[in-house]
Design an enzyme around this catalytic site. Structure first.
Site, mmCIF file in Angstrom:
data_model
loop_
_atom_site.group_PDB
_atom_site.id
_atom_site.type_symbol
_atom_site.label_atom_id
_atom_site.label_comp_id
_atom_site.label_asym_id
_atom_site.label_seq_id
_atom_site.Cartn_x
_atom_site.Cartn_y
_atom_site.Cartn_z
ATOM 1 N N GLU A 184 -6.840 4.493 7.633
ATOM 2 C CA GLU A 184 -6.635 5.931 7.382
ATOM 3 C C GLU A 184 -7.860 6.528 6.700
ATOM 4 O O GLU A 184 -8.193 7.695 6.926
ATOM 5 C CB GLU A 184 -5.354 6.143 6.553
ATOM 6 C CG GLU A 184 -4.109 5.893 7.407
ATOM 7 C CD GLU A 184 -2.901 5.401 6.650
ATOM 8 O OE1 GLU A 184 -2.844 5.526 5.414
ATOM 9 O OE2 GLU A 184 -1.978 4.872 7.312
ATOM 10 N N GLY A 201 1.962 1.988 10.617
ATOM 11 C CA GLY A 201 2.855 3.133 10.482
ATOM 12 C C GLY A 201 3.520 3.560 11.782
ATOM 13 O O GLY A 201 4.124 4.621 11.870
ATOM 14 N N SER A 212 3.054 -2.522 10.195
ATOM 15 C CA SER A 212 4.513 -2.517 10.370
ATOM 16 C C SER A 212 5.152 -3.866 10.050
ATOM 17 O O SER A 212 6.138 -4.255 10.675
ATOM 18 C CB SER A 212 4.897 -2.042 11.780
ATOM 19 O OG SER A 212 4.398 -0.736 11.998
ATOM 20 N N GLU A 249 -5.752 -5.434 10.238
ATOM 21 C CA GLU A 249 -4.758 -4.395 10.506
ATOM 22 C C GLU A 249 -5.073 -3.720 11.839
ATOM 23 O O GLU A 249 -5.915 -2.814 11.892
ATOM 24 C CB GLU A 249 -4.786 -3.350 9.388
ATOM 25 C CG GLU A 249 -4.414 -3.909 8.035
ATOM 26 C CD GLU A 249 -3.732 -2.862 7.171
ATOM 27 O OE1 GLU A 249 -2.616 -3.117 6.730
ATOM 28 O OE2 GLU A 249 -4.312 -1.789 6.965
ATOM 29 N N GLY A 262 2.660 -1.250 4.234
ATOM 30 C CA GLY A 262 2.736 0.171 3.903
ATOM 31 C C GLY A 262 4.166 0.590 3.648
ATOM 32 O O GLY A 262 4.704 0.409 2.559
ATOM 33 N N GLY A 263 4.800 1.137 4.678
ATOM 34 C CA GLY A 263 6.137 1.725 4.555
ATOM 35 C C GLY A 263 7.135 0.871 3.798
ATOM 36 O O GLY A 263 7.819 1.364 2.888
ATOM 37 N N HIS A 280 -9.418 0.993 4.557
ATOM 38 C CA HIS A 280 -8.161 1.178 5.290
ATOM 39 C C HIS A 280 -8.420 2.104 6.482
ATOM 40 O O HIS A 280 -9.211 3.044 6.403
ATOM 41 C CB HIS A 280 -7.104 1.769 4.363
ATOM 42 C CG HIS A 280 -5.744 1.765 4.962
ATOM 43 N ND1 HIS A 280 -5.325 2.722 5.854
ATOM 44 C CD2 HIS A 280 -4.717 0.886 4.835
ATOM 45 C CE1 HIS A 280 -4.097 2.441 6.239
ATOM 46 N NE2 HIS A 280 -3.701 1.332 5.637
ATOM 47 N N ASN A 323 0.868 -1.173 0.000
ATOM 48 C CA ASN A 323 0.000 0.000 0.000
ATOM 49 C C ASN A 323 0.905 1.222 0.000
ATOM 50 O O ASN A 323 1.496 1.552 1.020
ATOM 51 C CB ASN A 323 -0.889 -0.022 1.263
ATOM 52 C CG ASN A 323 -1.699 1.257 1.401
ATOM 53 O OD1 ASN A 323 -1.817 2.033 0.451
ATOM 54 N ND2 ASN A 323 -2.264 1.469 2.582
ATOM 55 N N TRP A 324 0.997 1.821 -1.162
ATOM 56 C CA TRP A 324 1.912 2.962 -1.283
ATOM 57 C C TRP A 324 1.368 4.219 -0.611
ATOM 58 O O TRP A 324 2.086 5.205 -0.485
ATOM 59 C CB TRP A 324 2.187 3.254 -2.753
ATOM 60 C CG TRP A 324 3.189 2.345 -3.394
ATOM 61 C CD1 TRP A 324 3.870 1.306 -2.809
ATOM 62 C CD2 TRP A 324 3.658 2.409 -4.749
ATOM 63 N NE1 TRP A 324 4.717 0.731 -3.714
ATOM 64 C CE2 TRP A 324 4.612 1.377 -4.908
ATOM 65 C CE3 TRP A 324 3.365 3.222 -5.848
ATOM 66 C CZ2 TRP A 324 5.262 1.150 -6.123
ATOM 67 C CZ3 TRP A 324 4.006 3.001 -7.052
ATOM 68 C CH2 TRP A 324 4.954 1.972 -7.186
ATOM 69 N N LYS A 325 0.094 4.217 -0.271
ATOM 70 C CA LYS A 325 -0.541 5.412 0.305
ATOM 71 C C LYS A 325 -0.302 6.600 -0.641
ATOM 72 O O LYS A 325 -0.270 6.411 -1.845
ATOM 73 C CB LYS A 325 -0.018 5.675 1.716
ATOM 74 C CG LYS A 325 -0.084 4.426 2.597
ATOM 75 C CD LYS A 325 0.139 4.702 4.030
ATOM 76 C CE LYS A 325 0.225 3.370 4.766
ATOM 77 N NZ LYS A 325 0.112 3.514 6.209
#
Ligand code: PEP
Length: 255
Positions: A101, A177, A217, A171, A238-239, A99, A13-15
């Site tokens: 966010e 994150g 994470s 999640e 993500g990251g 998600h 997930n590149w966000k």
């Protein structure tokens, strides 16, 4: 529960990261690193503006492209949104829905998650449906109740046939994150709870076939242990998905 009957899916997930030109470079780099890694499906969920160029760059590789949201209406006055048919035509095969966010910053609710999921599935997209508890809910000891309720509400009215195109991503919001990761046992416990709820809704064959990812994470150092758990069928990352070498190591851990 048999892990062999389920597809393992590692999704990035590149966000809100990567311009179109950066996306092309990152997709090509990732594809080169995961070439021949057929033990899992590999997906990169990219910003809307990157979908077409990312799909082009991924052609002929084992990387598939996804979006990060979709609207539930087919067209109309919904400024800033994209429909499922737009995503498909641009080259997306997958879409992340719900998600944390989106839930936290953009007012996403289980009701809108459910509507978006139905629209995406009806159009032919595969859905990565995210759910999970916030820290206060975990501390209050109500994680099982929260994820069970989300699973039921988010899947309401979705047929067993359509469920075949759904992946659930567990999640825990406190782990996204933050660098905090659920322990493998915590991830396993909650993924098993979700599978059990799905068994109650659709029967245990459907539940056993459902891919349930862990997200929060996950990185190249902790992926192997998390993925070794019987009910953890992949990861939403993500990251670490922004760095092809790190993401490829997670894919490697899933082989
Ligand atoms: C995510 O965005 O879904 C996620 C799990 O992020 P991170 O891996 O950075 O925690």
């Amino acid at each position: 529960m048999k892990k062999e009957v389920r597809k393992v899916v590692i999704a990035g997930n590149w966000k809100m990261n990567m311009t179109p030109s950066e996306a092309v470079t990152a997709v090509k780099e990732t594809a080169a690193l995961v070439e021949g890694k057929t033990g899992c499906d590999v997906v990169l969920c990219v910003p809307f503006v990157d979908i077409a160029v990312a799909a082009e760059a991924a052609k002929g590789t084992n990387v598939k492209i996804g979006a990060q949201n979709v609207h539930f209406e087919a067209k109309g006055a919904f400024t800033g949104e994209c429909s499922a048919s737009m995503l498909l035509e641009a080259g997306a095969e997958y879409v992340i829905i719900g998600h944390s966010e989106r839930r936290q910053y953009f007012g996403e609710t289980d009701e809108t998650v459910n509507k978006r999921t139905k629209a995406a599935l009806a159009a032919g997209l595969k859905v990565i449906l995210c759910l999970g508890e916030v820290l206060e809910e975990r501390q209050a000891g109500i994680t099982a109740e929260i994820v069970s309720m989300q699973t039921k509400l988010d899947l309401a009215g979705i047929s067993a046939e359509d469920l075949k195109n759904v992946i659930i991503a567990y999640e825990p919001v406190w782990a996204i994150g933050t660098g905090l990761t659920a322990t493998p046992d915590q991830a396993e416990e909650v993924c098993a709870i979700i599978r059990n709820v799905v068994c109650g809704l659709y029967g245990c064959c459907a539940a056993e076939a459902l891919t349930i990812q862990y997200g929060g994470s996950m990185n190249d150092a902790n992926a192997a242990e998390l993925l070794s758990k019987v009910n953890v069928d992949g990861g939403l990352i993500g990251g670490a998905s922004l760095v092809p070498a790190k993401f490829a190591k997670i894919v490697e851990a899933a082989q």
